[in-house]
Design a protein around this motif. Structure first.
Motif, PDB file in Angstrom:
ATOM      1  N   ILE A 116      -2.357   3.492   2.273  1.00  0.00           N
ATOM      2  CA  ILE A 116      -2.070   4.864   1.813  1.00  0.00           C
ATOM      3  C   ILE A 116      -1.865   5.783   3.018  1.00  0.00           C
ATOM      4  CG2 ILE A 116      -3.140   4.668  -0.486  1.00  0.00           C
ATOM      5  CD1 ILE A 116      -5.365   6.504   0.451  1.00  0.00           C
ATOM      6  N   HIS A 117      -2.700   5.627   4.034  1.00  0.00           N
ATOM      7  CA  HIS A 117      -2.543   6.504   5.206  1.00  0.00           C
ATOM      8  C   HIS A 117      -1.251   6.216   5.957  1.00  0.00           C
ATOM      9  CE1 HIS A 117      -7.090   7.661   5.436  1.00  0.00           C
ATOM     10  NE2 HIS A 117      -6.460   8.175   4.399  1.00  0.00           N
ATOM     11  N   GLY A 118      -0.868   4.960   6.006  1.00  0.00           N
ATOM     12  CA  GLY A 118       0.400   4.595   6.642  1.00  0.00           C
ATOM     13  C   GLY A 118       1.578   5.249   5.940  1.00  0.00           C
ATOM     14  N   ASN A 119       1.386   5.564   4.647  1.00  0.00           N
ATOM     15  CA  ASN A 119       2.422   6.273   3.887  1.00  0.00           C
ATOM     16  C   ASN A 119       2.146   7.781   3.803  1.00  0.00           C
ATOM     17  OD1 ASN A 119       4.470   4.315   2.543  1.00  0.00           O
ATOM     18  ND2 ASN A 119       2.505   3.250   2.482  1.00  0.00           N
ATOM     19  N   ASN A 120       1.224   8.240   4.638  1.00  0.00           N
ATOM     20  CA  ASN A 120       0.864   9.667   4.702  1.00  0.00           C
ATOM     21  C   ASN A 120       0.337  10.234   3.390  1.00  0.00           C
ATOM     22  OD1 ASN A 120       1.545   9.769   7.406  1.00  0.00           O
ATOM     23  ND2 ASN A 120       3.703  10.198   6.929  1.00  0.00           N
ATOM     24  N   ILE A 121      -0.314   9.383   2.616  1.00  0.00           N
ATOM     25  CA  ILE A 121      -0.969   9.845   1.392  1.00  0.00           C
ATOM     26  C   ILE A 121      -2.460   9.999   1.703  1.00  0.00           C
ATOM     27  CG2 ILE A 121      -1.530   9.294  -1.016  1.00  0.00           C
ATOM     28  CD1 ILE A 121       1.024   7.377  -0.873  1.00  0.00           C
ATOM     29  N   ILE A 122      -2.984  11.185   1.416  1.00  0.00           N
ATOM     30  CA  ILE A 122      -4.421  11.429   1.577  1.00  0.00           C
ATOM     31  C   ILE A 122      -5.039  11.354   0.193  1.00  0.00           C
ATOM     32  CG2 ILE A 122      -6.160  13.075   2.418  1.00  0.00           C
ATOM     33  CD1 ILE A 122      -4.061  12.186   4.556  1.00  0.00           C
ATOM     34  N   HIS A 123      -6.099  10.589   0.034  1.00  0.00           N
ATOM     35  CA  HIS A 123      -6.686  10.443  -1.300  1.00  0.00           C
ATOM     36  C   HIS A 123      -7.460  11.703  -1.704  1.00  0.00           C
ATOM     37  CE1 HIS A 123      -9.477   9.277  -4.455  1.00  0.00           C
ATOM     38  NE2 HIS A 123      -8.618   8.322  -4.780  1.00  0.00           N
ATOM     39  N   GLY A 124      -8.295  12.192  -0.811  1.00  0.00           N
ATOM     40  CA  GLY A 124      -8.992  13.454  -1.068  1.00  0.00           C
ATOM     41  C   GLY A 124     -10.360  13.326  -1.737  1.00  0.00           C
ATOM     42  N   LEU A 150      -7.776  -5.047  -6.029  1.00  0.00           N
ATOM     43  CA  LEU A 150      -8.377  -3.736  -5.807  1.00  0.00           C
ATOM     44  C   LEU A 150      -7.373  -2.637  -6.157  1.00  0.00           C
ATOM     45  CD1 LEU A 150     -10.630  -2.796  -2.894  1.00  0.00           C
ATOM     46  CD2 LEU A 150      -8.603  -1.406  -3.285  1.00  0.00           C
ATOM     47  N   VAL A 151      -7.850  -1.653  -6.911  1.00  0.00           N
ATOM     48  CA  VAL A 151      -6.975  -0.593  -7.400  1.00  0.00           C
ATOM     49  C   VAL A 151      -7.604   0.760  -7.064  1.00  0.00           C
ATOM     50  CG1 VAL A 151      -6.008   0.432  -9.507  1.00  0.00           C
ATOM     51  CG2 VAL A 151      -6.183  -2.049  -9.331  1.00  0.00           C
ATOM     52  N   LEU A 152      -6.804   1.664  -6.538  1.00  0.00           N
ATOM     53  CA  LEU A 152      -7.319   3.010  -6.255  1.00  0.00           C
ATOM     54  C   LEU A 152      -7.050   3.923  -7.446  1.00  0.00           C
ATOM     55  CD1 LEU A 152      -6.039   3.448  -2.578  1.00  0.00           C
ATOM     56  CD2 LEU A 152      -8.335   2.818  -3.330  1.00  0.00           C
ATOM     57  N   ILE A 153      -8.035   4.765  -7.777  1.00  0.00           N
ATOM     58  CA  ILE A 153      -7.864   5.699  -8.909  1.00  0.00           C
ATOM     59  C   ILE A 153      -8.290   7.104  -8.506  1.00  0.00           C
ATOM     60  CG2 ILE A 153      -8.210   3.921 -10.679  1.00  0.00           C
ATOM     61  CD1 ILE A 153     -11.083   5.131 -11.059  1.00  0.00           C
ATOM     62  N   ASP A 154      -8.114   8.024  -9.430  1.00  0.00           N
ATOM     63  CA  ASP A 154      -8.626   9.405  -9.306  1.00  0.00           C
ATOM     64  C   ASP A 154      -7.990  10.169  -8.135  1.00  0.00           C
ATOM     65  OD1 ASP A 154     -10.015  11.657  -9.850  1.00  0.00           O
ATOM     66  OD2 ASP A 154     -12.002  10.836  -9.463  1.00  0.00           O
ATOM     67  N   PHE A 155      -6.708  10.430  -8.274  1.00  0.00           N
ATOM     68  CA  PHE A 155      -5.945  11.090  -7.215  1.00  0.00           C
ATOM     69  C   PHE A 155      -5.803  12.609  -7.423  1.00  0.00           C
ATOM     70  CE2 PHE A 155      -4.726   6.700  -6.516  1.00  0.00           C
ATOM     71  CZ  PHE A 155      -4.494   6.630  -5.153  1.00  0.00           C
ATOM     72  N   GLY A 156      -6.715  13.197  -8.198  1.00  0.00           N
ATOM     73  CA  GLY A 156      -6.602  14.632  -8.505  1.00  0.00           C
ATOM     74  C   GLY A 156      -6.662  15.538  -7.290  1.00  0.00           C
ATOM     75  N   LEU A 157      -7.224  15.059  -6.182  1.00  0.00           N
ATOM     76  CA  LEU A 157      -7.296  15.890  -4.972  1.00  0.00           C
ATOM     77  C   LEU A 157      -6.369  15.349  -3.872  1.00  0.00           C
ATOM     78  CD1 LEU A 157     -11.156  16.508  -4.881  1.00  0.00           C
ATOM     79  CD2 LEU A 157      -9.383  18.139  -5.526  1.00  0.00           C
ATOM     80  N   ALA A 158      -5.447  14.502  -4.274  1.00  0.00           N
ATOM     81  CA  ALA A 158      -4.580  13.866  -3.268  1.00  0.00           C
ATOM     82  C   ALA A 158      -3.485  14.816  -2.795  1.00  0.00           C
ATOM     83  CB  ALA A 158      -3.946  12.615  -3.865  1.00  0.00           C
ATOM     84  N   HIS A 159      -2.992  14.557  -1.601  1.00  0.00           N
ATOM     85  CA  HIS A 159      -1.841  15.299  -1.075  1.00  0.00           C
ATOM     86  C   HIS A 159      -1.190  14.478   0.030  1.00  0.00           C
ATOM     87  CE1 HIS A 159      -5.315  16.549   1.353  1.00  0.00           C
ATOM     88  NE2 HIS A 159      -4.456  16.652   2.360  1.00  0.00           N
ATOM     89  N   MET A 160      -0.056  14.970   0.481  1.00  0.00           N
ATOM     90  CA  MET A 160       0.662  14.298   1.561  1.00  0.00           C
ATOM     91  C   MET A 160       0.314  14.991   2.870  1.00  0.00           C
ATOM     92  SD  MET A 160       2.708  12.029   0.227  1.00  0.00           S
ATOM     93  CE  MET A 160       3.974  11.761   1.490  1.00  0.00           C
ATOM     94  N   ASP A 161       0.062  14.225   3.909  1.00  0.00           N
ATOM     95  CA  ASP A 161      -0.191  14.822   5.220  1.00  0.00           C
ATOM     96  C   ASP A 161      -0.035  13.729   6.272  1.00  0.00           C
ATOM     97  OD1 ASP A 161      -1.076  16.155   7.481  1.00  0.00           O
ATOM     98  OD2 ASP A 161      -2.766  17.091   6.455  1.00  0.00           O
ATOM     99  N   SER A 162       0.767  14.028   7.285  1.00  0.00           N
ATOM    100  CA  SER A 162       0.985  12.980   8.286  1.00  0.00           C
ATOM    101  C   SER A 162       0.015  13.086   9.460  1.00  0.00           C
ATOM    102  CB  SER A 162       2.428  13.051   8.796  1.00  0.00           C
ATOM    103  OG  SER A 162       2.652  14.342   9.291  1.00  0.00           O
ATOM    104  N   SER A 163      -0.765  14.190   9.528  1.00  0.00           N
ATOM    105  CA  SER A 163      -1.654  14.351  10.687  1.00  0.00           C
ATOM    106  C   SER A 163      -2.930  13.530  10.501  1.00  0.00           C
ATOM    107  CB  SER A 163      -1.997  15.827  10.854  1.00  0.00           C
ATOM    108  OG  SER A 163      -2.814  16.232   9.784  1.00  0.00           O
ATOM    109  N   PRO A 164      -3.595  13.193  11.621  1.00  0.00           N
ATOM    110  CA  PRO A 164      -4.794  12.346  11.512  1.00  0.00           C
ATOM    111  C   PRO A 164      -6.013  13.045  10.901  1.00  0.00           C
ATOM    112  CG  PRO A 164      -4.249  12.789  13.822  1.00  0.00           C
ATOM    113  CD  PRO A 164      -3.186  13.430  13.012  1.00  0.00           C
TER     114      PRO A 164
END
Ligand SMILES: Nc1ncnc2c1ncn2[C@@H]1O[C@H](COP(=O)(O)OP(=O)(O)OP(=O)(O)O)[C@@H](O)[C@H]1O
Ligand SMILES: [Mg+2]
Length: 225
Positions: A116-124, A150-164
């Motif tokens: 997910i981080h490699g795709n700049n997705i932040i789970h939150g 393995l499955v990730l769920i609950d992305f209600g606080l997710a956003h895109m961000d490329s910074s570390p």
């Protein structure tokens, strides 16, 4: 919610399960918060629903396992998602698992995060309740790990961000979650980071530096109170 059964009442949402278009479906219905101004509440809720659906679609196009998205219904503040009948949360799995299984699940958690981080997705909100282990054979037998995905769920606080920065915070939240449930959290988190490094070769170093910074800030906050 006709023919849907309430399975969980959370702080923000009610979770129902049922059948939609012939498929086992989970409905996550966010409810009104009476203490919030109705207009603000409505906007916030819609933002959460949109954030969650956007992140799911992004994950799925990047080949990251999440539930399929069946329907976005803003009128009833609901998301209809694929329901995994034969699943347990990583939280419950970890409590019972042998060292050998911990090693495997830790690898998968680190690899999923790297992806997910490699795709700049932040789970939150990366807690162990927001990671599911699904038995692909439908036998509900979590002893043989080759049948588990393995499955990730609950992305209600997710956003895109490329910074570390936010990636580091995702790791920190996960570390705190593991410390709170596991009797040997250091080993488990080290295994997660090992997988994260090897699956995210071009980005892990900056994120791990940020993780150290966030840890220091977290400790200071604990001392100051
Ligand atoms: N697609 C799914 N298939 C099977 N079970 C699921 C699925 N999605 C969620 N669950 C179960 O429902 C719980 C709550 O879902 P989710 O985390 O999306 O909502 P939530 O409102 O954030 O709840 P919480 O506050 O407990 O995290 C999960 O921890 C998991 O046990
Ligand atoms: Mg959750």
């Amino acid at each position: 919610m006709k023919d849907f059964e309430l399975i969980k009442q959370g702080a923000e949402a009610r979770i129902y399960k049922g059948v939609y278009l012939g498929k086992p479906t989970l409905v996550k219905q966010r409810f009104e918060k009476k203490y919030r101004h109705p207009h603000l509440d409505n906007n916030l809720t819609k933002e959460r629903i949109k954030a969650e659906s956007r992140a799911i679609v992004r994950c799925r196009s990047a080949g990251i396992e999440t539930p399929s998205l069946y329907l976005i219904d803003l009128k009833t503040r609901s998301l209809y998602l694929e329901y995994f009948e034969h699943s347990i949360t990583a939280k419950d799995f970890i409590k019972e698992a042998s060292d050998e299984l911990i090693e495997k699940v830790a690898y998968d958690i680190g690899a999923a995060l790297a992806k997910i981080h490699g795709n700049n997705i932040i789970h939150g909100d990366l807690t162990t309740s927001n990671i599911l282990l699904v038995d692909k054979t439908g036998r509900n037998n979590f002893k043989s790990y080759s049948d588990v995905k393995l499955v990730l769920i609950d992305f209600g606080l997710a956003h895109m961000d490329s910074s570390p920065e936010d990636k580091g915070v995702d790791l920190y939240v996960l570390e705190r979650a593991i410390i709170s449930i596991h009797n040997n959290p250091d080993r488990m988190f080290a295994l997660i980071l090992k997988a994260y490094r090897s699956e995210y070769p071009n980005g892990h170093a900056e994120v791990l530096n940020k993780l150290d910074e966030v840890r220091t800030r977290g400790r200071k906050r604990l001392v100051i109170g």
